[in-house]
Design a protein around this motif. Structure first.
Motif, PDB file in Angstrom:
ATOM      1  N   THR A 122     -11.864 -44.377  42.110  1.00  0.00           N
ATOM      2  CA  THR A 122     -13.214 -44.719  41.663  1.00  0.00           C
ATOM      3  C   THR A 122     -13.265 -46.034  40.911  1.00  0.00           C
ATOM      4  O   THR A 122     -14.197 -46.831  41.089  1.00  0.00           O
ATOM      5  CB  THR A 122     -13.766 -43.597  40.770  1.00  0.00           C
ATOM      6  OG1 THR A 122     -13.704 -42.363  41.475  1.00  0.00           O
ATOM      7  CG2 THR A 122     -15.199 -43.874  40.377  1.00  0.00           C
ATOM      8  N   THR A 123     -12.283 -46.297  40.051  1.00  0.00           N
ATOM      9  CA  THR A 123     -12.348 -47.498  39.214  1.00  0.00           C
ATOM     10  C   THR A 123     -11.941 -48.752  39.968  1.00  0.00           C
ATOM     11  O   THR A 123     -11.812 -49.830  39.354  1.00  0.00           O
ATOM     12  CB  THR A 123     -11.447 -47.340  37.967  1.00  0.00           C
ATOM     13  OG1 THR A 123     -10.096 -47.075  38.393  1.00  0.00           O
ATOM     14  CG2 THR A 123     -11.932 -46.194  37.099  1.00  0.00           C
ATOM     15  N   ARG A 124     -11.772 -48.657  41.273  1.00  0.00           N
ATOM     16  CA  ARG A 124     -11.534 -49.855  42.077  1.00  0.00           C
ATOM     17  C   ARG A 124     -12.822 -50.668  42.245  1.00  0.00           C
ATOM     18  O   ARG A 124     -12.783 -51.857  42.604  1.00  0.00           O
ATOM     19  CB  ARG A 124     -10.970 -49.462  43.439  1.00  0.00           C
ATOM     20  CG  ARG A 124     -10.341 -50.607  44.223  1.00  0.00           C
ATOM     21  CD  ARG A 124      -9.803 -50.133  45.552  1.00  0.00           C
ATOM     22  NE  ARG A 124      -8.785 -49.121  45.391  1.00  0.00           N
ATOM     23  CZ  ARG A 124      -8.884 -47.880  45.856  1.00  0.00           C
ATOM     24  NH1 ARG A 124      -9.960 -47.514  46.530  1.00  0.00           N
ATOM     25  NH2 ARG A 124      -7.922 -47.007  45.664  1.00  0.00           N
ATOM     26  N   ALA A 177     -13.407 -52.318  50.487  1.00  0.00           N
ATOM     27  CA  ALA A 177     -14.235 -51.141  50.190  1.00  0.00           C
ATOM     28  C   ALA A 177     -13.832 -49.949  51.049  1.00  0.00           C
ATOM     29  O   ALA A 177     -13.961 -48.787  50.626  1.00  0.00           O
ATOM     30  CB  ALA A 177     -15.711 -51.466  50.405  1.00  0.00           C
ATOM     31  N   ASN A 178     -13.332 -50.201  52.249  1.00  0.00           N
ATOM     32  CA  ASN A 178     -12.922 -49.112  53.138  1.00  0.00           C
ATOM     33  C   ASN A 178     -11.690 -48.359  52.639  1.00  0.00           C
ATOM     34  O   ASN A 178     -11.330 -47.313  53.189  1.00  0.00           O
ATOM     35  CB  ASN A 178     -12.637 -49.652  54.546  1.00  0.00           C
ATOM     36  CG  ASN A 178     -13.905 -49.896  55.328  1.00  0.00           C
ATOM     37  OD1 ASN A 178     -14.929 -49.267  55.079  1.00  0.00           O
ATOM     38  ND2 ASN A 178     -13.857 -50.832  56.267  1.00  0.00           N
ATOM     39  N   LEU A 179     -11.046 -48.868  51.596  1.00  0.00           N
ATOM     40  CA  LEU A 179      -9.919 -48.148  51.011  1.00  0.00           C
ATOM     41  C   LEU A 179     -10.360 -46.777  50.486  1.00  0.00           C
ATOM     42  O   LEU A 179      -9.556 -45.841  50.419  1.00  0.00           O
ATOM     43  CB  LEU A 179      -9.309 -48.956  49.867  1.00  0.00           C
ATOM     44  CG  LEU A 179      -8.590 -50.264  50.258  1.00  0.00           C
ATOM     45  CD1 LEU A 179      -8.191 -51.038  49.013  1.00  0.00           C
ATOM     46  CD2 LEU A 179      -7.373 -49.972  51.124  1.00  0.00           C
ATOM     47  N   VAL A 180     -11.641 -46.650  50.136  1.00  0.00           N
ATOM     48  CA  VAL A 180     -12.166 -45.367  49.654  1.00  0.00           C
ATOM     49  C   VAL A 180     -12.044 -44.295  50.735  1.00  0.00           C
ATOM     50  O   VAL A 180     -11.678 -43.148  50.464  1.00  0.00           O
ATOM     51  CB  VAL A 180     -13.639 -45.513  49.210  1.00  0.00           C
ATOM     52  CG1 VAL A 180     -14.221 -44.154  48.826  1.00  0.00           C
ATOM     53  CG2 VAL A 180     -13.739 -46.482  48.042  1.00  0.00           C
ATOM     54  N   SER A 181     -12.349 -44.664  51.971  1.00  0.00           N
ATOM     55  CA  SER A 181     -12.257 -43.698  53.070  1.00  0.00           C
ATOM     56  C   SER A 181     -10.814 -43.259  53.294  1.00  0.00           C
ATOM     57  O   SER A 181     -10.551 -42.075  53.545  1.00  0.00           O
ATOM     58  CB  SER A 181     -12.814 -44.320  54.358  1.00  0.00           C
ATOM     59  OG  SER A 181     -14.170 -44.666  54.204  1.00  0.00           O
ATOM     60  N   MET A 182      -9.882 -44.210  53.188  1.00  0.00           N
ATOM     61  CA  MET A 182      -8.470 -43.852  53.343  1.00  0.00           C
ATOM     62  C   MET A 182      -8.045 -42.848  52.272  1.00  0.00           C
ATOM     63  O   MET A 182      -7.332 -41.878  52.553  1.00  0.00           O
ATOM     64  CB  MET A 182      -7.600 -45.109  53.257  1.00  0.00           C
ATOM     65  CG  MET A 182      -7.918 -46.170  54.297  1.00  0.00           C
ATOM     66  SD  MET A 182      -6.894 -47.646  54.072  1.00  0.00           S
ATOM     67  CE  MET A 182      -7.699 -48.780  55.211  1.00  0.00           C
ATOM     68  N   THR A 183      -8.497 -43.082  51.056  1.00  0.00           N
ATOM     69  CA  THR A 183      -8.171 -42.171  49.958  1.00  0.00           C
ATOM     70  C   THR A 183      -8.757 -40.788  50.202  1.00  0.00           C
ATOM     71  O   THR A 183      -8.079 -39.766  49.998  1.00  0.00           O
ATOM     72  CB  THR A 183      -8.707 -42.732  48.632  1.00  0.00           C
ATOM     73  OG1 THR A 183      -8.122 -44.010  48.384  1.00  0.00           O
ATOM     74  CG2 THR A 183      -8.384 -41.808  47.479  1.00  0.00           C
ATOM     75  N   SER A 184     -10.012 -40.727  50.638  1.00  0.00           N
ATOM     76  CA  SER A 184     -10.688 -39.443  50.820  1.00  0.00           C
ATOM     77  C   SER A 184     -10.016 -38.576  51.881  1.00  0.00           C
ATOM     78  O   SER A 184      -9.868 -37.366  51.706  1.00  0.00           O
ATOM     79  CB  SER A 184     -12.159 -39.669  51.195  1.00  0.00           C
ATOM     80  OG  SER A 184     -12.844 -40.352  50.179  1.00  0.00           O
ATOM     81  N   VAL A 185      -9.604 -39.197  52.982  1.00  0.00           N
ATOM     82  CA  VAL A 185      -8.992 -38.433  54.072  1.00  0.00           C
ATOM     83  C   VAL A 185      -7.678 -37.802  53.631  1.00  0.00           C
ATOM     84  O   VAL A 185      -7.443 -36.605  53.800  1.00  0.00           O
ATOM     85  CB  VAL A 185      -8.781 -39.338  55.302  1.00  0.00           C
ATOM     86  CG1 VAL A 185      -7.943 -38.614  56.352  1.00  0.00           C
ATOM     87  CG2 VAL A 185     -10.117 -39.744  55.900  1.00  0.00           C
ATOM     88  N   VAL A 213      -1.417 -49.034  52.457  1.00  0.00           N
ATOM     89  CA  VAL A 213      -0.401 -47.981  52.578  1.00  0.00           C
ATOM     90  C   VAL A 213      -0.270 -47.209  51.279  1.00  0.00           C
ATOM     91  O   VAL A 213      -0.311 -45.959  51.258  1.00  0.00           O
ATOM     92  CB  VAL A 213       0.963 -48.587  52.975  1.00  0.00           C
ATOM     93  CG1 VAL A 213       2.078 -47.545  52.834  1.00  0.00           C
ATOM     94  CG2 VAL A 213       0.917 -49.119  54.404  1.00  0.00           C
ATOM     95  N   TRP A 214      -0.122 -47.933  50.159  1.00  0.00           N
ATOM     96  CA  TRP A 214       0.069 -47.252  48.875  1.00  0.00           C
ATOM     97  C   TRP A 214      -1.196 -46.522  48.429  1.00  0.00           C
ATOM     98  O   TRP A 214      -1.114 -45.457  47.813  1.00  0.00           O
ATOM     99  CB  TRP A 214       0.514 -48.263  47.813  1.00  0.00           C
ATOM    100  CG  TRP A 214       1.744 -49.041  48.160  1.00  0.00           C
ATOM    101  CD1 TRP A 214       1.946 -50.383  48.013  1.00  0.00           C
ATOM    102  CD2 TRP A 214       2.968 -48.536  48.731  1.00  0.00           C
ATOM    103  NE1 TRP A 214       3.181 -50.753  48.459  1.00  0.00           N
ATOM    104  CE2 TRP A 214       3.844 -49.631  48.897  1.00  0.00           C
ATOM    105  CE3 TRP A 214       3.402 -47.271  49.123  1.00  0.00           C
ATOM    106  CZ2 TRP A 214       5.118 -49.500  49.429  1.00  0.00           C
ATOM    107  CZ3 TRP A 214       4.681 -47.139  49.659  1.00  0.00           C
ATOM    108  CH2 TRP A 214       5.516 -48.232  49.804  1.00  0.00           C
ATOM    109  N   VAL A 215      -2.374 -47.068  48.730  1.00  0.00           N
ATOM    110  CA  VAL A 215      -3.631 -46.389  48.408  1.00  0.00           C
ATOM    111  C   VAL A 215      -3.739 -45.076  49.184  1.00  0.00           C
ATOM    112  O   VAL A 215      -4.154 -44.039  48.639  1.00  0.00           O
ATOM    113  CB  VAL A 215      -4.832 -47.306  48.731  1.00  0.00           C
ATOM    114  CG1 VAL A 215      -6.126 -46.500  48.819  1.00  0.00           C
ATOM    115  CG2 VAL A 215      -4.968 -48.387  47.671  1.00  0.00           C
ATOM    116  N   THR A 216      -3.374 -45.114  50.455  1.00  0.00           N
ATOM    117  CA  THR A 216      -3.436 -43.904  51.284  1.00  0.00           C
ATOM    118  C   THR A 216      -2.495 -42.828  50.757  1.00  0.00           C
ATOM    119  O   THR A 216      -2.877 -41.651  50.645  1.00  0.00           O
ATOM    120  CB  THR A 216      -3.074 -44.249  52.742  1.00  0.00           C
ATOM    121  OG1 THR A 216      -3.972 -45.250  53.226  1.00  0.00           O
ATOM    122  CG2 THR A 216      -3.169 -43.017  53.627  1.00  0.00           C
TER     123      THR A 216
END
Length: 395
Positions: free
Chosen positions: A29-31, A50-58, A105-108
């Motif tokens: 969230t704090t990204r 911004a699409n890093l959020v979707s990677m995190t959610s999945v 990669v690390w965000v996922t």
């Protein structure tokens, strides 16, 4: 009486769980304040960041389900401590990543670490308190997530202005490590469930039609909340022409409504034994509040107040919902609450998708009827689960 009950809560565990929840939620969230700076630093477009959020959610949703099942086999301690320790490593790796590919990669992987922790921590906390205190305990742990919007985002922006997004990643790595150590001390060593055949029978007994239906109902609740949580700032900018900076205080007030709702909802969950009815009433109130919030535009101050009320009434039912889900055999509780993390991720993705579709077609005016419909579906679903649960008890 209430003071004695409050002192009986495992505050060391709850404190470590709150810190862990804050670190896990903040890792994604704090990204938000750093999208432009990350795009410039990594030489990519801002929408790609911004699409890093979707990677995190999945990965969060998948890991929550898998981690919940694993915790019932090997015990919860290893998942809680290990999940946050690995999150600390992943945030450190992000801070030193040289390209967007490695950040992604690390965000996922970090999303998976956070999901592993969040899917199990509710099971551990609920197992450590009697049923009549479960709502309050759940409410306190959920407040750690809510604090991300009130404290986490402004703190990230302030610290990030001095050390950048990489420095903030290291701060979160430190918080996750501290929470991991705290949980290593607070969580006792409990073996996993022994015996495959016996566990299969208990799992079948825990995943009743009422529990499965309640998990499905939780998706409607998360979409209902997510519509406002994701698009509230954009709504204020579109309707009242506020700048992005001017939305900071309204977003903090919005989040305070969530914190107040989870704390008050925890009290309600422990005072009212019919938790599913409490959840149904809260969802019905959310339906009415959605209409007022998105279809009535009396001015910025009143709209922000309505946003806080909407957030509060929605959060009132969440501890009751979680406590009702936790009322399953202890050795399958991790699986059930892990599945809740997976369905919550589905709800967040659904909120983002439905909201985007609504904005591109009918605009924010459609959020009111959509939120009201989802709130009523959640209320009806809760009442249906209540009937199923009563029928199972009678059998």
């Amino acid at each position: 009486m209430s003071t004695t009950a409050s002192r009986a809560l495992p505050w060391a565990l709850i404190g470590a769980a709150c810190l862990g929840s804050f670190a896990a939620t903040s890792s994604g969230t704090t990204r938000a304040p750093f999208l432009l700076s990350m795009a410039h630093d990594l030489d990519v477009s801002m929408p790609l960041v911004a699409n890093l959020v979707s990677m995190t959610s999945v990965t969060w949703g998948l890991a929550s389900a898998v981690g919940g099942v694993a915790s019932d086999w090997v015990g919860r301690r290893v998942l809680l401590v290990g999940g946050l320790f690995c999150l600390s490593l992943m945030m450190t790796a992000q801070a030193y990543a040289g390209t967007f590919f490695w950040v992604a990669v690390w965000v996922t992987v970090a999303g998976g670490c956070s999901g592993t922790f969040m899917g199990v921590v509710f099971a551990e906390v609920s197992a450590r308190v009697p049923d009549h205190q479960r709502g309050r305990a759940m409410g306190w742990v959920m407040s750690g997530q809510s604090l991300t919007l009130v404290i986490g985002v402004p703190l990230a922006a302030w610290i990030g202005s001095m050390v950048g997004w990489r420095g903030w990643s290291l701060v979160l790595a430190g918080l996750a490590l501290i929470a991991s150590l705290g949980l290593a001390i607070a969580v006792g060593r409990r073996p996993g469930t022994a015996g495959h055949a016996g566990r299969q029978r208990r799992l079948a007994a825990g995943l009743t039609p009422a529990v499965l239906a309640l998990l499905g109902t939780g998706i409607a609740e998360r979409v209902c909340y997510g519509l406002a949580a994701i698009y509230f700032a954009t709504f204020l900018q579109e309707i009242y022409g506020l700048s992005l900076a001017a939305t900071a205080i309204p977003l903090a007030i919005f989040a305070l409504g969530n914190i107040a709702g989870t704390i008050l909802g925890g009290q309600l969950a422990d005072r009212r034994r019919d938790r599913l009815l409490t959840f149904a009433i809260a969802m019905a109130l959310s339906a009415m509040a959605a209409l007022a919030l998105f279809m009535w535009h009396p001015g910025p101050a009143m709209t922000v107040a309505l946003g806080a009320v909407y957030c509060l009434v929605n959060a009132l039912g969440r501890p009751s919902y979680m406590a009702a889900l936790a009322a399953v055999p202890d050795d399958v509780r991790g699986t059930v609450l892990g599945l809740n993390g997976a369905t919550a991720s589905v709800g967040w993705v659904g909120a983002a998708t439905l909201g985007a579709a609504m904005v591109s077609t009918v605009g924010f005016e459609g959020f009111g009827p959509l939120g009201a419909t989802l709130g009523l579906l959640g209320a009806l679903g809760a009442l249906g689960c209540r009937r199923l649960a009563r029928h199972q008890v009678s059998i």
